[in-house]
Design a protein around this motif. Structure first.
Motif, PDB file in Angstrom:
ATOM      1  N   THR A  45       0.814  -1.190   0.029  1.00 49.05           N
ATOM      2  CA  THR A  45      -0.011  -0.109   0.025  1.00 49.05           C
ATOM      3  C   THR A  45       0.790   1.226  -0.013  1.00 49.05           C
ATOM      4  O   THR A  45       0.375   2.135  -0.830  1.00 49.05           O
ATOM      5  CB  THR A  45      -0.689  -0.022   1.491  1.00 49.05           C
ATOM      6  N   VAL A  46       1.680   1.098   0.901  1.00 42.30           N
ATOM      7  CA  VAL A  46       2.675   2.570   0.894  1.00 42.30           C
ATOM      8  C   VAL A  46       3.469   2.719  -0.004  1.00 42.30           C
ATOM      9  O   VAL A  46       3.712   3.690  -0.799  1.00 42.30           O
ATOM     10  CB  VAL A  46       3.669   2.192   2.204  1.00 42.30           C
ATOM     11  N   LEU A  47       3.961   1.645  -0.896  1.00 49.52           N
ATOM     12  CA  LEU A  47       4.761   1.791  -2.150  1.00 49.52           C
ATOM     13  C   LEU A  47       4.092   2.159  -3.273  1.00 49.52           C
ATOM     14  O   LEU A  47       4.421   3.220  -3.998  1.00 49.52           O
ATOM     15  CB  LEU A  47       5.447   0.409  -2.627  1.00 49.52           C
ATOM     16  N   ILE A  48       2.809   1.585  -3.240  1.00 48.96           N
ATOM     17  CA  ILE A  48       1.921   1.965  -4.262  1.00 48.96           C
ATOM     18  C   ILE A  48       1.746   3.380  -4.340  1.00 48.96           C
ATOM     19  O   ILE A  48       1.459   4.324  -5.284  1.00 48.96           O
ATOM     20  CB  ILE A  48       0.535   1.405  -4.301  1.00 48.96           C
ATOM     21  N   GLY A  49       1.449   3.831  -2.900  1.00 51.28           N
ATOM     22  CA  GLY A  49       1.290   5.321  -2.590  1.00 51.28           C
ATOM     23  C   GLY A  49       2.297   6.392  -2.845  1.00 51.28           C
ATOM     24  O   GLY A  49       2.050   7.290  -2.399  1.00 51.28           O
ATOM     25  N   ILE A  75       6.789  -3.865  -5.869  1.00 51.26           N
ATOM     26  CA  ILE A  75       8.068  -3.556  -5.189  1.00 51.26           C
ATOM     27  C   ILE A  75       9.253  -3.489  -6.482  1.00 51.26           C
ATOM     28  O   ILE A  75       9.972  -2.908  -6.140  1.00 51.26           O
ATOM     29  CB  ILE A  75       8.364  -4.724  -4.366  1.00 51.26           C
ATOM     30  N   ILE A  76       9.175  -4.488  -7.511  1.00 48.82           N
ATOM     31  CA  ILE A  76      10.215  -4.228  -8.388  1.00 48.82           C
ATOM     32  C   ILE A  76       9.929  -3.240  -9.044  1.00 48.82           C
ATOM     33  O   ILE A  76      11.006  -2.402  -9.206  1.00 48.82           O
ATOM     34  CB  ILE A  76       9.966  -5.548  -9.490  1.00 48.82           C
ATOM     35  N   VAL A  77       8.770  -2.538  -9.447  1.00 44.13           N
ATOM     36  CA  VAL A  77       8.546  -1.391 -10.163  1.00 44.13           C
ATOM     37  C   VAL A  77       9.135  -0.097  -9.455  1.00 44.13           C
ATOM     38  O   VAL A  77      10.225   0.526  -9.673  1.00 44.13           O
ATOM     39  CB  VAL A  77       7.296  -1.123 -10.531  1.00 44.13           C
ATOM     40  N   SER A 100      20.261  -9.433  -7.826  1.00 46.76           N
ATOM     41  CA  SER A 100      21.420  -8.759  -8.171  1.00 46.76           C
ATOM     42  C   SER A 100      21.244  -7.887  -9.541  1.00 46.76           C
ATOM     43  O   SER A 100      22.044  -6.900  -9.794  1.00 46.76           O
ATOM     44  CB  SER A 100      22.423 -10.168  -8.668  1.00 46.76           C
ATOM     45  N   LYS A 101      20.343  -8.282 -10.411  1.00 46.04           N
ATOM     46  CA  LYS A 101      20.020  -7.369 -11.469  1.00 46.04           C
ATOM     47  C   LYS A 101      19.108  -6.185 -11.244  1.00 46.04           C
ATOM     48  O   LYS A 101      19.512  -5.140 -11.869  1.00 46.04           O
ATOM     49  CB  LYS A 101      19.685  -8.364 -12.504  1.00 46.04           C
ATOM     50  N   ILE A 102      18.165  -6.551 -10.483  1.00 50.36           N
ATOM     51  CA  ILE A 102      17.195  -5.446 -10.423  1.00 50.36           C
ATOM     52  C   ILE A 102      17.217  -4.753  -8.982  1.00 50.36           C
ATOM     53  O   ILE A 102      16.741  -3.775  -8.879  1.00 50.36           O
ATOM     54  CB  ILE A 102      15.806  -6.185 -10.332  1.00 50.36           C
ATOM     55  N   ASN A 103      18.325  -5.202  -8.164  1.00 51.70           N
ATOM     56  CA  ASN A 103      18.574  -4.625  -6.942  1.00 51.70           C
ATOM     57  C   ASN A 103      17.670  -4.445  -5.882  1.00 51.70           C
ATOM     58  O   ASN A 103      17.444  -3.403  -5.167  1.00 51.70           O
ATOM     59  CB  ASN A 103      19.065  -3.185  -7.189  1.00 51.70           C
ATOM     60  N   VAL A 104      16.584  -5.599  -5.776  1.00 52.13           N
ATOM     61  CA  VAL A 104      15.393  -5.537  -5.046  1.00 52.13           C
ATOM     62  C   VAL A 104      16.176  -6.074  -3.795  1.00 52.13           C
ATOM     63  O   VAL A 104      17.302  -6.830  -3.592  1.00 52.13           O
ATOM     64  CB  VAL A 104      14.428  -6.543  -5.308  1.00 52.13           C
TER      65      VAL A 104
END
Lengths: 496, 325, 322
Positions: free
Chosen positions: B251-255, B305-307, C110-114
């Motif tokens: 929620t926080v990240l989307i926000g 999260i990835i985005v 390692s690639k996307i740095n999460v």
């Protein structure tokens, strides 16, 4: 001048980092309402001294007197309370907050004591006033991140004048400003001066100092050399005092006829530098001089493939590359001795033995299996060759002195059989004795037919070691000197 | 692709579009989705998520994380319901529940802010501590509170001015925290500490107090959410808050408050909470099995999260570039 | 001299802790020797296998929370094949699934740095969801005899009564392989150096992304093996396998003395950590404390182990300076 007339005085200030003394018994007095310029080469200790005065760093020895009274424990809050403000060389702004929020960071006006509600209107109003005082017509509710770098610098200045300061330290405030903005800043400085505020002004630009300062102090290698009235200090005298260190024969450099060209850089550009052309041949030591921030490190890291470049090409061992990575360059035989030894040069939590073979694991152990005997033998070999002072090669690198750590880094690349070595500030933070050893090693490498490209802010070092010197300024190469024609004055003139 | 756009939207505009698109989509596929009853339900669900996410926003704003909110909810629910079952009055029972949140928050804040332990692992450890305590206290059973007072809070009929009490509570918390964050010295300090610990320190601020206070706030808000959850069914169990940490983080990240800290705020979180709740509610309505809902929500969160990470890195690079030129 | 003794004590503090626990445990138990062995034989092997993966990830400077669901998912898919009689293909498939999920984690990190925590936690969530969705609460049991031999048989036997169970042998073999990789190979050295200082390692020309990815692939494979072993012992593949793996393995790794800061410690430490955890687990049971306490206790253990590791590191640094 009587002592009690100084608003701020420091006496016998000493400071060391990792056993290297960077300030030696510095005495400095600031009069009320004067602009006091502080000049010196990179690493002369100006910023360290200012950080001590503003409470960011602790002094090792000495005392600070404010309005004649000694200040026992100086920290950031204490300094602010006394009325000492500082504009740091690096920005200390929050890009996602507004100008007003940045100006009043930590000192926001409060309208409700219990809830500690911030009086936004008051804050914006006063910010607008202060900005207007500096001749900036800009909405204080703009986000700092949306400003250009020059405007950000002006916000830093505003931040400093927002405190009712008696002493304001400006560490290279004009480095990023245009002529018009500089004039505006000087106008402000004069206004502040007329209100009795003292300003300590650090700059490399001597014309500016001539224009704005009342007195000038010269720092060199951590010593305060002299304080002069500006009328008695023509530019050439200041330069002479700044670079006054004798070039001793500690370098013992032998020169050789250069061999084949190993590195050639053509029209290399990125957002940090522009159109760089240079070349390095075997048996040669080539230097890059310039101020901190001129883009030297970025050029070298791009050549090494650690950073990316956008345009241009790099020829390594005669082959042209438009894109590089560290895997490729190290494989070809290029090694980087980075400026930041502890975070990029060595693994401090690992023993000397492991650090020395770090870059040559694949070469030494072809089948992918470690052989401790080989490892120990190789490490011992380089310990001996480079004279790394330690009781055991199993000692962790973090317990070595800076000089010995640097030798480990060099050993790492020699072990990997590198032919092109890129030294970034090879002797930063290294004491005199070890420096000489590093110089000797570099000379020896050149003799063996290796090629060396080195960055240094220490001018005597460049002049004493290099065959050729490139000078960089604002991301461009502004001059190239053969060793015979290079002088400290000429180099300095091209870098500032 | 849609998510990328959402995050790039100007100050939540993209989010609004996303919510609307989701609404249209759901109302096409599920008949009664747009019914008044379901909308009210949706708002109720949003309220609970929002309360937790408000606390999480403050934590992420100072570039930290709080994995322990879900288990704090469970622990609070158990403590409160067990006290009510044993005949304690509603007020001390609720206070005791909230105290759990304070204590877990204090522990997190001390370990992360003062001892400077890794905030991920620390709050992960307090997560299992909280959940473990909840399990121990309830002995793995569902606790039936049997309390008319608790029931009165959560029951469908407890409506004030046409809206459920949950919604009023969430709104009050949201407005109050919005005020605190945007108008008070405390809120300003959080933005500074999250933006750059060094800059905050150079401005003479003490950063550890900020960390401790955000964790306590996060704990307390999780406790309140836990009590509301318990009041819905008038009982508590040790898994009641499971997974809420993830929903709150998403929620926080989307926000628009990124892991990097120092930026964003509560308005985005409100929209984020609506979006996540709509998604959950809608999936349920379409008739997707709970376990598949679980997977879909997980995938969505992972994508978010990835985005967030990718977008943030690019933004950082662009910023350096722009400033340098 | 005194300093040297102190340094040794600090460095081996987890072994000392283990010895103390063993002594206390054997004083209390009726038949200490047998008790000791039965517990070790039955619990330690699986735990060691998945803890090895976590240790690798922590040495690389991250962690892997997905191991629990990976164990459940891969063992379930493997079980679908095994129950049809394809034992070896089933095992290989399970391990391949573990590797694939590990690859996914590795690329994310390692690639996307999460951040490793959020990446693996997210994977954990999704994979666990898949397990719940596909299994829908069902259990698979009644494996062929050949597969059950993995748990019931014993390759190493001294006599009819003195024999070592297969899971034990398998876990020791895997442990030795991982130990060998970490201590004796270039890859192992690179895992340590990426954990200790990724920038300096990249400067030496190592592709740190590949090293990281390999670590997570290994971790995923180890989790899959743990899942298979578990299924063989229980004679059942069920959706709840591995719920506690993440928590337990972090606790075991930290208490064994591998710090979260990365680049230090090792799998030998983890063996000690696993034994300590197994004993504590057992002690809870012996003392009549409900298994419900498990989570709370291990949460506290992680906090204390993290605090102690930090103090230990600081003290060791001071001692080794001279």
């Amino acid at each position: 001048m009587q002592e009690k007339d100084y608003i701020l005085e420091v006496k016998n200030i000493c400071k060391s980092f990792y056993g290297v003394e960077v300030l030696h018994n510095v005495d400095l007095g600031i009069r009320p309402g004067e602009v006091h310029a502080l000049v010196g080469e990179n690493g002369a200790g100006k910023s360290t001294l200012m950080k001590i005065i503003s409470g960011v760093l602790d002094k090792d020895k000495g005392e600070i007197l404010f309005e004649g009274k000694p200040v026992e424990r100086m920290d950031v809050n204490r300094a602010q309370d006394l009325g000492i403000s500082i504009i740091h060389q690096e920005f200390n702004l929050l890009p996602y907050r507004t100008i007003a929020q940045n100006i009043f960071l930590g000192r926001e006006p409060v309208k409700n004591k219990i809830l500690r509600t911030i009086d936004d209107d008051e804050m914006n109003r006063r910010s607008k006033e202060l900005l207007g005082f500096l001749g900036m017509e800009i909405d204080p509710r703009t986000r700092v991140g949306n400003l250009g770098i020059a405007q950000q610098q002006m916000v830093e200045v505003t931040k400093a004048i927002a405190v009712d300061s008696k002493v304001m330290i400006m560490d290279e405030p004009t480095a990023t400003l245009t002529k018009k903005e500089i004039d505006m800043l000087f106008e402000t400085i004069r206004k502040l001066k007329s209100q009795g505020v003292s300003i300590i002004y650090i700059s490399h630009r001597l014309e500016e100092i001539k224009e704005i300062a009342d007195r000038v102090s010269v720092l060199r290698d951590g010593y305060l050399i002299e304080t002069l009235n500006i009328e008695d200090a023509p530019q050439d005298l200041i330069i002479k005092l700044m670079v006054g260190r004798e070039i001793t024969n500690q370098y013992n450099r032998e020169y050789f006829t250069p061999g084949e060209e190993i590195l050639r850089v053509e029209n290399l550009s990125s957002y940090r530098f522009n159109n760089i052309n240079l070349s390095v041949r075997r048996n040669e030591i080539v230097g890059i001089s310039g101020l901190v921030g001129a883009g030297r490190t970025e050029v070298v890291k791009s050549i090494f493939g650690y950073d990316k470049f956008e345009k241009g090409s790099v020829y390594l061992f005669g082959k042209k590359y438009n894109r590089l990575n560290t895997r490729l360059t190290t494989g070809l035989g290029v090694g980087l001795i980075p400026e930041d030894r502890k975070t990029e040069g060595v693994i401090v939590t690992k023993p000397i033995r492991e650090n020395i073979v770090h870059a040559s694991l694949r070469k030494l152990f072809k089948r992918g299996l470690l052989d401790k005997e080989v490892e120990t033998r190789v490490a011992e070999e380089y310990r001996e060759k480079l004279n790394i002072v330690t009781n055991s090669i199993n000692k962790l690198v973090q317990f070595l002195s800076g000089g010995n750590q640097q030798k480990v880094v060099v050993g790492k690349w020699l072990c990997a059989e590198c032919d092109l070595l890129l030294f970034d500030e090879p002797t930063r933070g290294i004491d005199v004795g070890a420096r000489e050893e590093i110089y000797e090693i570099m000379n020896e490498l050149a003799k063996e037919g290796k090629a060396i490209l080195m960055i240094s802010s220490d001018m005597p070092e460049l002049l004493g070691l290099c065959d050729r010197i490139y000078v960089m300024k604002d991301g461009k190469i502004t001059a190239e000197f053969q060793k015979e024609e290079a002088t400290q004055e000429k180099i300095l003139a091209h870098s500032i | 692709m849609k998510k990328t756009k959402l995050l790039k939207g100007k100050e939540g505009l993209g989010l609004l579009v996303g919510i609307i698109v989701l609404f249209i989509f759901m109302s096409i596929f599920a008949d009664n989705f747009l019914s008044l009853y379901n909308m009210h339900n949706l708002l109720k669900d949003t309220s609970i998520l929002l309360i937790v996410a408000v606390g999480m926003t403050l934590v992420i704003l100072v570039a930290r994380i709080d994995m322990s909110v879900g288990s704090t909810m469970s622990l609070t629910a158990i403590v409160t319901t067990i006290l009510l079952r044993d005949g304690t009055h509603i007020v001390p029972a609720i206070i005791a529940g909230i105290l759990c949140g304070v204590l877990i928050g204090l522990l997190n804040g001390y370990l992360v802010g003062v001892q400077k332990l890794n905030h991920w692992v620390t709050t992960f450890a307090t997560l299992s501590l909280g959940k473990g305590l909840a399990l121990v206290i309830c002995d793995g059973q569902i606790i039936n509170a049997n309390s008319d007072h608790l029931k009165a809070i959560g029951h469908n009929s407890s409506v004030f001015l046409g809206l459920h009490v949950f919604i009023w509570i969430a709104a009050a918390i949201f407005v109050f925290m919005l005020y605190v964050l945007n108008k008070t010295k405390f809120g300003y300090k959080l933005y500074s500490v999250g933006g750059s610990e060094q800059t905050a320190t150079l401005a003479g601020m003490k950063t550890s107090t900020s960390y401790i206070s955000v964790y306590i706030i996060s704990g307390v808000l999780a406790s309140i959410a836990g009590i509301l959850l318990a009041s819905k069914a008038n009982n508590g169990n040790a898994t009641i808050g499971d997974g809420y940490e993830f929903n709150a983080i998403a929620t926080v990240l989307i926000g628009g408050t990124p892991f990097a800290g120092g930026r964003g705020g509560l308005t985005g979180t409100l929209l984020g909470a609506v979006l996540i709740s709509t998604l959950k509610n809608g999936l349920r309505f379409i008739g997707i099995t709970p376990s598949l809902q679980f997977v879909i929500i997980g995938v969505v969160i992972l994508i978010v999260i990835i985005v967030d990470v990718v977008f943030n890195e690019r933004r950082k690079l662009e910023e350096i570039r722009r400033v340098e030129q | 001299m005194k300093k040297k003794i102190w340094a040794h004590l600090l460095r081996n503090s987890s072994i000392i802790l283990l010895i103390v626990i063993v002594i206390v445990a054997s004083l209390n138990a009726n038949d200490p020797v047998e008790n000791f062995f039965t517990v070790m034989m039955s619990q330690a092997p699986f735990m060691l296998v998945y803890c090895l993966g976590m240790t690798l990830a922590i040495i690389r400077g991250g962690l892997d929370l997905s191991i629990g669901s990976v164990a459940a998912f891969s063992s379930y898919i493997g079980a679908l094949l095994i129950i049809e009689g394809y034992i070896v293909p089933g095992i290989i498939t399970a391990i391949a699934i573990g590797a694939a999920i590990g690859l996914f984690n590795g690329v994310l990190i390692s690639k996307i740095n999460v951040h490793p925590f959020i990446a693996t936690c997210g994977t954990n969530w999704v994979v666990r969801g898949l397990v719940l969705f596909i299994l829908a609460g069902k259990k698979i049991f009644g494996f062929p005899e050949g597969f059950k031999l993995i748990s019931t048989g014993s390759i190493v036997r001294f006599s009819n009564t003195m024999k070592i169970s297969n899971p034990f042998v398998i876990s020791i073999v895997i442990f030795l392989i991982v130990l060998f990789v970490l201590r004796k190979t270039v890859l192992g050295r690179q895992i340590y150096s990426v954990g200790a200082n990724p920038d300096a390692t990249r400067i030496t020309g190592v592709d740190t992304a590949i090293v990281t990815t390999i670590v997570y692939i290994m971790s995923g494979m180890l989790a899959a093996i743990a899942g298979i072993l578990y299924a063989a012992v229980l004679d059942c593949a069920e959706p709840t396998i591995g719920y506690e793996y993440g928590l337990m393995s972090i606790a075991a790794t930290l208490i064994g003395g591998t710090p979260l800061s990365g680049g230090k410690g090792g799998v030998a430490n983890t063996v000690v950590g696993v034994l300590i955890i197994v004993f504590l687990n057992n002690a809870l049971a012996v003392l009549g404390i409900s298994h419900l306490w498990q989570q709370a206790v291990f949460g506290i253990i992680i906090i204390f182990a993290a605090l102690i590791n930090r103090i230990k590191e600081r003290q060791l640094m001071l001692l080794e300076m001279y």
